[in-house]
Scaffold this motif. Structure first.
Motif, PDB file in Angstrom:
ATOM      1  N   LEU A  70     -22.476 -45.407-100.433  1.00 33.94           N
ATOM      2  CA  LEU A  70     -22.518 -46.172 -99.191  1.00 33.94           C
ATOM      3  C   LEU A  70     -21.091 -46.375 -98.716  1.00 33.94           C
ATOM      4  CD1 LEU A  70     -25.235 -48.862-100.055  1.00 33.94           C
ATOM      5  CD2 LEU A  70     -25.528 -46.722 -98.785  1.00 33.94           C
ATOM      6  N   TYR A  71     -20.926 -46.653 -97.397  1.00 38.35           N
ATOM      7  CA  TYR A  71     -19.598 -46.635 -96.797  1.00 38.35           C
ATOM      8  C   TYR A  71     -19.343 -47.905 -95.994  1.00 38.35           C
ATOM      9  CZ  TYR A  71     -19.851 -41.790 -98.221  1.00 38.35           C
ATOM     10  OH  TYR A  71     -19.971 -40.653 -98.978  1.00 38.35           O
ATOM     11  N   ASP A  72     -18.064 -48.280 -95.934  1.00 40.86           N
ATOM     12  CA  ASP A  72     -17.675 -49.460 -95.169  1.00 40.86           C
ATOM     13  C   ASP A  72     -17.724 -49.201 -93.666  1.00 40.86           C
ATOM     14  OD1 ASP A  72     -16.748 -51.255 -97.421  1.00 40.86           O
ATOM     15  OD2 ASP A  72     -15.502 -49.489 -97.767  1.00 40.86           O
ATOM     16  N   LEU A  73     -17.445 -47.975 -93.262  1.00 34.88           N
ATOM     17  CA  LEU A  73     -17.465 -47.601 -91.846  1.00 34.88           C
ATOM     18  C   LEU A  73     -18.151 -46.254 -91.698  1.00 34.88           C
ATOM     19  CD1 LEU A  73     -16.683 -48.074 -88.894  1.00 34.88           C
ATOM     20  CD2 LEU A  73     -14.461 -47.013 -89.378  1.00 34.88           C
ATOM     21  N   VAL A  74     -19.175 -46.218 -90.864  1.00 40.76           N
ATOM     22  CA  VAL A  74     -19.922 -44.995 -90.570  1.00 40.76           C
ATOM     23  C   VAL A  74     -19.765 -44.713 -89.084  1.00 40.76           C
ATOM     24  CG1 VAL A  74     -22.184 -43.886 -90.559  1.00 40.76           C
ATOM     25  CG2 VAL A  74     -21.565 -45.437 -92.429  1.00 40.76           C
ATOM     26  N   ILE A  75     -19.361 -43.491 -88.757  1.00 38.11           N
ATOM     27  CA  ILE A  75     -19.125 -43.110 -87.355  1.00 38.11           C
ATOM     28  C   ILE A  75     -20.027 -41.935 -87.002  1.00 38.11           C
ATOM     29  CG2 ILE A  75     -17.403 -42.354 -85.676  1.00 38.11           C
ATOM     30  CD1 ILE A  75     -15.252 -43.387 -87.617  1.00 38.11           C
ATOM     31  N   CYS A  76     -20.715 -42.036 -85.871  1.00 36.92           N
ATOM     32  CA  CYS A  76     -21.504 -40.925 -85.352  1.00 36.92           C
ATOM     33  C   CYS A  76     -21.300 -40.924 -83.842  1.00 36.92           C
ATOM     34  CB  CYS A  76     -22.969 -41.080 -85.730  1.00 36.92           C
ATOM     35  SG  CYS A  76     -23.967 -39.618 -85.393  1.00 36.92           S
ATOM     36  N   GLU A  77     -20.250 -40.283 -83.400  1.00 34.98           N
ATOM     37  CA  GLU A  77     -19.787 -40.375 -82.012  1.00 34.98           C
ATOM     38  C   GLU A  77     -20.025 -39.060 -81.275  1.00 34.98           C
ATOM     39  OE1 GLU A  77     -16.889 -39.884 -78.779  1.00 34.98           O
ATOM     40  OE2 GLU A  77     -16.592 -38.990 -80.747  1.00 34.98           O
ATOM     41  N   HIS A  92     -31.281 -42.494 -90.127  1.00 36.44           N
ATOM     42  CA  HIS A  92     -30.687 -41.870 -91.312  1.00 36.44           C
ATOM     43  C   HIS A  92     -29.202 -42.204 -91.414  1.00 36.44           C
ATOM     44  CE1 HIS A  92     -30.656 -39.159 -94.676  1.00 36.44           C
ATOM     45  NE2 HIS A  92     -29.764 -38.356 -94.124  1.00 36.44           N
ATOM     46  N   VAL A  93     -28.502 -42.171 -90.293  1.00 37.29           N
ATOM     47  CA  VAL A  93     -27.074 -42.505 -90.285  1.00 37.29           C
ATOM     48  C   VAL A  93     -26.860 -43.947 -90.743  1.00 37.29           C
ATOM     49  CG1 VAL A  93     -25.100 -42.913 -88.765  1.00 37.29           C
ATOM     50  CG2 VAL A  93     -26.413 -40.789 -88.561  1.00 37.29           C
ATOM     51  N   LEU A  94     -27.687 -44.871 -90.252  1.00 40.72           N
ATOM     52  CA  LEU A  94     -27.545 -46.279 -90.623  1.00 40.72           C
ATOM     53  C   LEU A  94     -27.767 -46.516 -92.111  1.00 40.72           C
ATOM     54  CD1 LEU A  94     -27.473 -46.815 -87.550  1.00 40.72           C
ATOM     55  CD2 LEU A  94     -29.009 -48.732 -87.929  1.00 40.72           C
ATOM     56  N   SER A  95     -28.507 -45.624 -92.758  1.00 40.64           N
ATOM     57  CA  SER A  95     -28.808 -45.826 -94.180  1.00 40.64           C
ATOM     58  C   SER A  95     -27.581 -45.667 -95.070  1.00 40.64           C
ATOM     59  CB  SER A  95     -29.902 -44.845 -94.626  1.00 40.64           C
ATOM     60  OG  SER A  95     -29.409 -43.517 -94.692  1.00 40.64           O
ATOM     61  N   PHE A  96     -26.468 -45.182 -94.531  1.00 40.89           N
ATOM     62  CA  PHE A  96     -25.261 -44.973 -95.338  1.00 40.89           C
ATOM     63  C   PHE A  96     -24.251 -46.116 -95.196  1.00 40.89           C
ATOM     64  CE2 PHE A  96     -26.999 -40.730 -94.602  1.00 40.89           C
ATOM     65  CZ  PHE A  96     -27.087 -40.270 -95.912  1.00 40.89           C
ATOM     66  N   VAL A  97     -24.624 -47.173 -94.467  1.00 44.06           N
ATOM     67  CA  VAL A  97     -23.714 -48.304 -94.285  1.00 44.06           C
ATOM     68  C   VAL A  97     -23.853 -49.276 -95.461  1.00 44.06           C
ATOM     69  CG1 VAL A  97     -22.974 -50.155 -92.753  1.00 44.06           C
ATOM     70  CG2 VAL A  97     -23.986 -48.077 -91.778  1.00 44.06           C
ATOM     71  N   ARG A  98     -22.740 -49.624 -96.046  1.00 42.50           N
ATOM     72  CA  ARG A  98     -22.706 -50.600 -97.133  1.00 42.50           C
ATOM     73  C   ARG A  98     -22.969 -51.999 -96.579  1.00 42.50           C
ATOM     74  NH1 ARG A  98     -17.504 -49.448 -99.935  1.00 42.50           N
ATOM     75  NH2 ARG A  98     -18.798 -47.940-101.059  1.00 42.50           N
ATOM     76  N   PRO A  99     -23.681 -52.872 -97.308  1.00 40.45           N
ATOM     77  CA  PRO A  99     -23.817 -54.260 -96.844  1.00 40.45           C
ATOM     78  C   PRO A  99     -22.449 -54.868 -96.555  1.00 40.45           C
ATOM     79  CG  PRO A  99     -25.309 -53.856 -98.673  1.00 40.45           C
ATOM     80  CD  PRO A  99     -24.450 -52.616 -98.539  1.00 40.45           C
ATOM     81  N   GLY A 100     -22.309 -55.448 -95.365  1.00 43.86           N
ATOM     82  CA  GLY A 100     -21.016 -55.951 -94.921  1.00 43.86           C
ATOM     83  C   GLY A 100     -20.213 -54.918 -94.166  1.00 43.86           C
ATOM     84  N   GLY A 101     -20.682 -53.669 -94.150  1.00 45.71           N
ATOM     85  CA  GLY A 101     -19.993 -52.600 -93.436  1.00 45.71           C
ATOM     86  C   GLY A 101     -20.471 -52.469 -92.001  1.00 45.71           C
ATOM     87  N   ALA A 102     -19.939 -51.489 -91.294  1.00 49.82           N
ATOM     88  CA  ALA A 102     -20.227 -51.325 -89.873  1.00 49.82           C
ATOM     89  C   ALA A 102     -20.489 -49.866 -89.540  1.00 49.82           C
ATOM     90  CB  ALA A 102     -19.062 -51.848 -89.027  1.00 49.82           C
ATOM     91  N   VAL A 103     -21.214 -49.665 -88.446  1.00 53.76           N
ATOM     92  CA  VAL A 103     -21.493 -48.328 -87.933  1.00 53.76           C
ATOM     93  C   VAL A 103     -21.148 -48.304 -86.453  1.00 53.76           C
ATOM     94  CG1 VAL A 103     -23.917 -48.887 -87.467  1.00 53.76           C
ATOM     95  CG2 VAL A 103     -23.237 -46.497 -87.712  1.00 53.76           C
ATOM     96  N   ILE A 104     -20.604 -47.187 -85.989  1.00 55.50           N
ATOM     97  CA  ILE A 104     -20.301 -46.977 -84.569  1.00 55.50           C
ATOM     98  C   ILE A 104     -21.116 -45.778 -84.093  1.00 55.50           C
ATOM     99  CG2 ILE A 104     -18.523 -46.436 -82.871  1.00 55.50           C
ATOM    100  CD1 ILE A 104     -16.473 -47.659 -84.806  1.00 55.50           C
ATOM    101  N   LEU A 105     -21.911 -45.997 -83.053  1.00 55.38           N
ATOM    102  CA  LEU A 105     -22.735 -44.949 -82.467  1.00 55.38           C
ATOM    103  C   LEU A 105     -22.399 -44.810 -80.989  1.00 55.38           C
ATOM    104  CD1 LEU A 105     -26.217 -46.070 -83.882  1.00 55.38           C
ATOM    105  CD2 LEU A 105     -24.615 -44.477 -84.950  1.00 55.38           C
TER     106      LEU A 105
END
Length: 332
Positions: A70-77, A92-105
């Protein structure tokens, strides 16, 4: 931090992030050639004075990608819109975010895309065959040159815009801010959007303010009441429209997008009079738009009757707000 980026392309996002010295940075892309070029670029641009992260490169389509980490920051731009199953891919992309982490779409809907949908129709009607050739690219750049002069801050070359917005077949589906918010309702919090459309009037004494699902639902409502402001980047409407008016705008722009796609593919003809009629319906059902926006739309209607390019003068300055961004935090 550990970072993963899906659809990294040529790596424009990585420069700033690498300068912040993350612990690791993984790039995932469906093209091995893209990742090879990215590796070469990073090898020459990452300064020896920079604390370089641990780089990893994985060739995979997003839905096929598997990873126990799992990752602290996930980017799918710039990836999800116009995929065949963008909501499934976003989940599926959101499933790789660590609790407390963030995703940018990034998101793209039929309203924010309308100006380019209309230009796709103009190109297919005037030039007919949109199969790639250097000659066609040159012709399209010349035809749309007056439009480019009306777009401040244009970030792509005219040639790249033609390839992306006219030649690209756009076979998939839109992925809107509403789609992103609905995908994220389970265990995520909204961190921000660009443009910043959210108005949340819940008071701190309101218990619902503690419910993130309620926050996301409120954000969907704000998006739908403000979506008309995505139609024309020149203006921001001061008035929020009711859901019925903007539902009509979403419906007609979606219908036009579908019919333009069928017209370009050759499966379903879309005569200019029909196109003009659909645009006129937009005008009649969203009369609270800025007067210059309505004039620009009227230019398309006039052209649909005359087929005279001079009637497009009012339209050429109309550009939508195109791609939007959303960031979400994972709560648990």
């Amino acid at each position: 931090s550990d970072i993963i980026e899906f659809g990294a392309g040529s790596g424009e996002n990585s420069g700033t992030l690498i300068s912040l010295a993350p612990r690791s940075y993984k790039f995932v892309d469906g093209s091995e050639a893209v990742l090879t070029n990215l590796q070469d670029r990073l090898a020459t641009t990452v300064s020896s004075s920079t604390v370089a992260p641990q780089f990893t490169f994985s060739t995979s389509h997003i839905l096929d990608y598997e990873d126990d980490s799992l990752y602290d920051l996930v980017i799918c731009e710039g990836v999800l819109p116009m995929q065949m199953n963008p909501r499934e891919m976003a989940t599926h992309v959101l499933s790789f975010v660590r609790p407390g982490g963030a995703v940018i779409l990034s998101c793209f809907d039929s309203v924010s895309a309308f100006s380019e949908i209309a230009r796709r129709y103009l190109a297919s009607s005037i030039f007919e065959d949109l199969n790639y050739s250097e000659r066609l690219i040159h012709q399209l750049v010349g035809f749309f040159e007056p439009d480019f002069t009306q777009l401040p801050g244009m970030s792509r070359s005219p040639e790249d815009w033609v390839l992306d917005s006219i030649i690209n077949p756009w076979l998939g589906n839109f992925f809107s801010l509403q789609d992103a918010l609905e995908v994220a309702t389970d265990g995520h919090a909204l961190l921000g959007t660009s443009p910043r459309f959210l108005q949340d009037w819940r008071w701190f004494k309101d218990p619902s303010a503690l419910d993130e699902n309620t926050t996301l639902t409120s954000a969907v409502s704000s998006y739908r009441m403000n979506i008309h402001s995505l139609l024309d980047a020149r203006f921001t409407s001061q008035a929020r429209l009711d859901d019925e008016a903007n539902s009509s705008l979403i419906e007609v722009t979606s219908r036009i997008a579908t019919r333009v796609r069928g017209h370009i593919s050759g499966n379903v003809p879309y005569e200019s009079e029909e196109f003009g009629g659909d645009v006129m319906y937009m005008i009649k059902t969203t009369e609270d738009l800025h007067p210059q926006t309505l004039q620009s739309l009227q230019g398309l209607v006039d052209w649909s009757v005359s087929r005279d390019p001079s009637d497009l003068e009012q339209f050429r300055s109309l550009w939508g707000r195109g791609q939007q961004y959303i960031s979400l935090g994972r709560l648990n």
